[in-house]
Enzyme design. Structure first.
Site, mmCIF file in Angstrom:
data_model
loop_
_atom_site.group_PDB
_atom_site.id
_atom_site.type_symbol
_atom_site.label_atom_id
_atom_site.label_comp_id
_atom_site.label_asym_id
_atom_site.label_seq_id
_atom_site.Cartn_x
_atom_site.Cartn_y
_atom_site.Cartn_z
ATOM 1 C CB THR A 339 -0.786 -0.057 1.359
ATOM 2 O OG1 THR A 339 -0.177 -0.232 2.391
ATOM 3 C CG2 THR A 339 -2.038 -0.891 1.433
ATOM 4 C CB SER A 365 -0.446 9.632 3.367
ATOM 5 O OG SER A 365 -1.116 9.594 2.381
ATOM 6 N NE ARG A 366 5.452 3.921 2.155
ATOM 7 C CZ ARG A 366 4.912 2.780 2.212
ATOM 8 N NH1 ARG A 366 3.935 2.290 1.589
ATOM 9 N NH2 ARG A 366 5.061 2.195 3.405
ATOM 10 C CB VAL A 367 0.817 8.982 -3.177
ATOM 11 C CG1 VAL A 367 1.903 8.274 -3.731
ATOM 12 C CG2 VAL A 367 -0.278 8.166 -2.769
#
Lengths: 502, 116
Positions: A339, A365-367
């Site tokens: 994810t 949250s990476r993006v």
């Protein structure tokens, strides 16, 4: 008239061909039926994943192809399938019929209604297994998917097309976050279509979710795919793929879709059961070797398509249940690595009354940051940093020694920040109210409000702003970075409200 | 017994396309009860592979043509009035159906699938 003629012509043409072609069928016979898996001989032309039909109407799908045998998993109760019984291949891969009629319905992974409402008319057949969209069809995540939860929207923002894992022990509020997110979608002008996939859950729990969504008016844009604990493992295994296939139908129409997989731990259990019965070699924790691919191929189907391909998106919120906070177990680490970030919920925070019980340090949250609106970005930038500093200080402060005034102040602010991020269940907030709440604490406007009346103050402040300062909300709803004038207006409104607050 | 050995036994039980009674009796002596069951099933499967079942609603005159078409198979002819018209050929696990019954079934399933 032309259309009617065309339809009749097509029918006549079809009628002519009914008798012409030789019907070729590939048949087999049952050798063994054990635990929902049937071993059959014959079926020399069968393909992997093909749907087969038994003489009694029971359906199954091919999951193993051997030299002179095939293994079929049953999509229903299989106690009446006996040795020697015949079955035929259908030439179709397993799929689900999808149409707009599914909205507001509760169905099983094969598309059959479970809610006692009228039969669902045939729609478009969507394949359960499909290769995810390629690189050229996609574009980066750039639109926010607002959850209505202050802590998430400000610090762990989710974008449309993102895959954000919700992970935590049992009873820590994982489903609550997912349900709140679904409820919050009704605030959008063009509601995001939501699909809630319940895998291996109690039927009573699913009924509660359906009831709550109905009560909140969220059922009209939601589809519920249910494979409860009472359903065979095969149905539980197919449920998330069915949910994804429904999402892809709406994606093709250029819509934004949110899919909640509740939860993938039970999905992995169902697949483990099937694999063990199929006698596939077991690996770590008895899961088969392809358990990573099981989830990666599912979550890879989440996508943000570019304009040329309709511009739709599928956002995935998979849930994983950990045992005793162990996020380093096999399935949690797998799904964390697949994810684009995770929301980590902790039982001790939950018990301490911090709800949603999000552990800010371990959640990421990476993006999603790219998808955040400038408005919320402007107020949440300092929030994460200050909370991180507070958490490290709080650990030391526990020893109870005397603290200098600056540390004491920092701890006090941390307490206030933690308090403002608390939010009751089923009450997602629109972004403009989230900004007002967070800004009021960040800019020290609420420093003289006692902590125990924080949430009441916040609620009443929201009502006050809605009633007497609607222009602030109008300015914030655009999503642009708030101007000095707007910020001053907020300050003024809070000061004004403080005088009335008792 | 593993499948490979069982297939070897079945292969050895035949001489010139026919089951050899003497060989079978000799093999059976050495088999346990569960192996014997496996052996019988394997023989049944082999017999199925070697035969071709032709079904028709009336007695067919052209049986000789099938013998020409499938020289290595034992042709079994069955009369099945429920087919109404046409012919049905079962070749091991493949079924070729060119009958009025299957056409009618096709129309019914087409209707079921396309009209609610």
């Amino acid at each position: 008239m032309i259309d009617n003629d065309k339809i009749i012509q097509a029918l006549e043409k079809k009628l002519m061909t009914f008798g012409e072609d030789v019907k070729t069928q590939n048949v087999g016979s049952v050798i063994k039926n054990t635990d929902g898996v049937v071993i059959v001989s014959g079926l020399s032309k069968a393909r992997m994943g093909e749907k087969v039909v038994f003489k009694n109407g029971q359906t199954g799908t091919v999951l193993n192809l051997d030299e002179d045998m095939a293994s079929i998993i049953l999509l229903g109760e299989g106690s009446d399938i006996r040795e020697g019984e015949s079955l035929v291949t259908t030439g179709q891969m397993l799929g689900i019929d999808v149409s707009e009629e599914l909205l507001g319905r509760v169905i099983n992974p094969l598309g059959e209604p479970l809610d006692g409402k009228p039969k669902i008319k045939k729609g478009k057949a969507m394949s359960l297994e499909k290769i995810a969209a390629g690189v050229v069809d996609r574009e980066p995540v750039n639109t926010p998917l607002k959850t209505g939860i202050k802590a998430i929207d400000s610090m762990i923002p989710i974008g449309r097309g993102q895959r954000e894992l919700i992970i935590g022990d049992r009873q820590t509020g994982k489903t609550a976050i997912a349900i709140d997110t679904i409820i919050n979608q009704k605030l959008n002008k063009k509601p995001v279509i939501c699909i809630y996939v319940a895998i291996g859950q109690k039927r009573s729990t699913i009924a509660q979710v359906v009831d709550r969504l109905n009560m909140e008016g969220a059922l009209s844009y939601t589809v519920i795919v249910s494979a409860s604990a009472a359903d065979p493992a095969a149905l539980q295994y197919f449920a998330p793929y069915a949910g994804c296939a429904i999402a892809e139908y709406f994606l093709e129409k250029g819509k934004d879709v949110l899919v909640v997989y509740d939860d993938l731990t039970k999905h992995a259990w169902a697949y483990r059961q099937i694999s063990l019965v199929l006698r596939r070699p077991a690996g770590r924790e008895a899961y088969p070797g392809d358990v990573f691919y099981l989830h990666s191929r599912l979550l890879e189907r989440s996508v943000k398509l570019n304009k040329e391909n309709g511009g739709g998106s599928i956002t995935a919120l998979p849930l994983i249940e950990t045992q005793a906070n162990d996020i380093s177990a096999y399935i949690p680490t797998n799904v964390i690595s697949i994810t684009d970030g995770q929301i980590y919920l902790q039982a001790d925070l939950f018990n301490a009354g911090i709800r949603p019980a999000i552990n800010i340090g371990q959640s990421v949250s990476r993006v999603g940051g790219a998808a955040q609106t400038p408005a919320i970005k402007s107020v949440s930038g300092r929030l994460r940093l200050e909370l991180a500093q507070y958490n490290s200080l709080a650990a030391f402060a526990q020893f109870g020694s005397e603290l200098d005034p600056s540390t004491q102040k920092q701890l006090d602010r941390g307490n206030r920040l933690t308090e403002i991020l608390k939010q009751p269940q089923f009450s997602p907030l629109p972004e403009e109210l989230e900004i007002i709440s967070i800004y009021s604490v960040i800019s020290e406007l609420m420093d003289d409000i006692p902590i125990d009346s924080f949430l009441r103050f916040e609620k009443e402040l929201h009502n006050f702003v809605k009633r007497y300062h609607p222009n602030i909300l109008k300015a914030l709803v655009q999503g642009e970075k708030p101007t000095e004038a707007t910020l001053n207006q907020i300050k003024k409104a809070v000061e004004e409200f403080k005088k009335r607050f008792e | 017994m593993n499948r490979k050995k069982m297939n070897q036994l079945v292969f050895e039980s035949y001489s010139n396309q026919f089951l050899n009674q003497a060989k079978v009796n000799k093999i059976v002596k050495f088999l346990s009860k569960s192996d014997l069951k496996q052996y019988i099933n394997a023989l049944k499967l082999e017999e199925k592979k070697k035969s071709l079942i032709v079904s028709a609603p009336v007695k067919n005159q052209n049986l000789a043509r099938f013998t020409e078409l499938f020289p290595n198979k034992k042709i079994i002819f069955k009369i099945d009035p429920s087919l109404m018209l046409g012919i049905k050929i079962v070749d091991n696990d493949l079924v070729y159906e060119f009958t009025l019954k299957s056409s009618l079934d096709k129309i019914v399933s087409y209707m079921e699938q396309n009209y609610d």
